[in-house]
Design an enzyme around this catalytic site. Structure first.
Site, PDB file in Angstrom:
ATOM      1  N   GLY A 308       0.795  -1.126  -0.018  1.00  0.00           N
ATOM      2  CA  GLY A 308      -0.089   0.008   0.009  1.00  0.00           C
ATOM      3  C   GLY A 308       0.856   1.173   0.366  1.00  0.00           C
ATOM      4  O   GLY A 308       1.954   1.221  -0.461  1.00  0.00           O
ATOM      5  N   GLU A 309       0.348   2.333   0.470  1.00  0.00           N
ATOM      6  CA  GLU A 309       0.937   3.737   0.547  1.00  0.00           C
ATOM      7  C   GLU A 309       1.383   4.514  -0.818  1.00  0.00           C
ATOM      8  O   GLU A 309       2.219   5.040  -0.670  1.00  0.00           O
ATOM      9  CB  GLU A 309       2.016   3.524   1.733  1.00  0.00           C
ATOM     10  CG  GLU A 309       2.995   2.441   1.804  1.00  0.00           C
ATOM     11  CD  GLU A 309       4.178   2.633   3.090  1.00  0.00           C
ATOM     12  OE1 GLU A 309       5.204   2.900   2.546  1.00  0.00           O
ATOM     13  OE2 GLU A 309       3.987   2.425   4.149  1.00  0.00           O
TER      14      GLU A 309
END
Length: 341
Positions: A308-309
């Site tokens: 993610g991120e």
């Protein structure tokens, strides 16, 4: 049809907005293909690098596109569905990771630095999680609108390309709920382990989503209702950023499963809404491949990532830069005095 733009004042405007968007410039795409076929290489030999150059040409409306300013946005939110035990980590981790992003200590910071993207992290009412969607809508219309408008406002006016990512404990459950609502199928086929759920945790996720879908009966085409009922603030902000980018013809690189699932409600409203979006990488979350098949897209990279991120999208930016470097920098057969052009 009256033109709809941000800031939105009603969720009913969302459908109209998705049906009133600029399209890729076909003439610029054709000119980019002609250039590719004139470069000192066998036609098609650079594979998807050629496709990426043509894609960028269409949205920048020029035969030789370039990236002057790459913007990366990470939106963060907290989720009431965590009350159902769907995540092994406390929601405080969301704010702690946001601080890590802002301090430069996360993977996304390093990948943005090395691939020359300017990162901004936008936390959305972290001290006020959305509601538990097994008990009622996750967001009010006002909350959803505020997040959509915040996402749109975050787009820098000089951006050449936009990289999108997210952070939010519990949002892999939200992602699976959104995709199940839009595309149907067995709930368990959309659910993965997220940040490390064990078998019992996965069962709790499936159960929570199943109960949420039973409570909220919006049709699969009603993307605005699905986003409000099941989504989170960071999902709505991603939708707002994607739509604002489209209005300005800015290509978007989406990250993995959660980020791609965030825009499933836009696809429900109009599949062409995502024409300006690339998928940075294929997540190992099991729902991502199913989702990409459903929206007809292939990821740029497959690196067994699930962080993610925005990390996969930032990594894919390096590939996109490479595609444009070849497209603009290579000599044509005529320029190089090479026979065969």
């Amino acid at each position: 049809m009256a033109h709809v733009s941000f800031p939105l004042t009603s969720l009913s405007d969302l459908g109209a907005l998705t049906r009133d968007l600029p399209q890729a410039d076909v003439a610029a795409q054709d000119a980019a293909r002609d250039r590719q076929n004139a470069l000192t290489k066998p036609p098609g030999s650079l594979g998807r690098l050629e496709e990426l150059a043509v894609f960028m040409a269409g949205w920048q409306q020029q035969a030789v596109p370039q990236i002057d300013f790459a913007q990366a946005l990470v939106f963060a939110g907290n989720h009431g569905i965590c009350a159902q035990g769907v995540n092994p980590f406390p929601q405080e981790v969301t704010a702690q990771m946001v601080q890590n992003f802002k301090a430069g200590g996360a993977a996304i910071n390093q990948l943005c630095h090395v691939n020359d993207a300017r990162l901004s992290v936008i936390d959305l009412d972290l001290d006020r999680p959305t509601a538990d969607f097994t008990e009622g809508p996750a967001m009010t219309e006002a909350e959803c609108l505020a997040a959509l408008n915040a996402g749109a406002a975050a787009l820098h006016p000089a951006a050449s390309v936009l990289i999108l990512g997210e952070m939010g404990i519990g949002n892999s459950t939200v992602a699976a709920a959104l995709t199940a609502a839009v595309f149907g199928g067995a709930v368990q086929d959309w659910v993965g382990r997220g940040t490390g759920a064990d078998d019992e945790g996965v069962r709790r996720k499936v159960d929570a989503i199943t109960r949420g879908l039973a409570r909220h009966t919006a049709t699969p085409q009603d993307g605005a209702a699905i986003l409000t009922a099941l989504g989170g603030r960071e999902q709505a902000a991603i939708c707002g950023a994607v739509l604002a980018a489209r209005q300005r013809r800015v290509p978007v690189i989406l990250d993995g499963f959660i980020c791609t699932a965030s825009v499933a409600p836009l696809f429900a409203l109009s599949p062409a809404t995502l024409d300006h979006c690339l998928i940075g990488h294929l997540s190992v979350e099991p729902g991502h491949k199913r989702l990409l098949d459903a929206i007809g897209k292939t990821a740029v990279l497959d690196f067994d990532m699930r962080l993610g991120e925005g990390s996969g999208a930032a990594l894919a930016l390096g590939i996109l830069r490479s595609a444009l470097a070849c497209h603009s920098g290579m000599a044509t057969f005529a320029e190089a005095g090479v026979a065969g052009g």
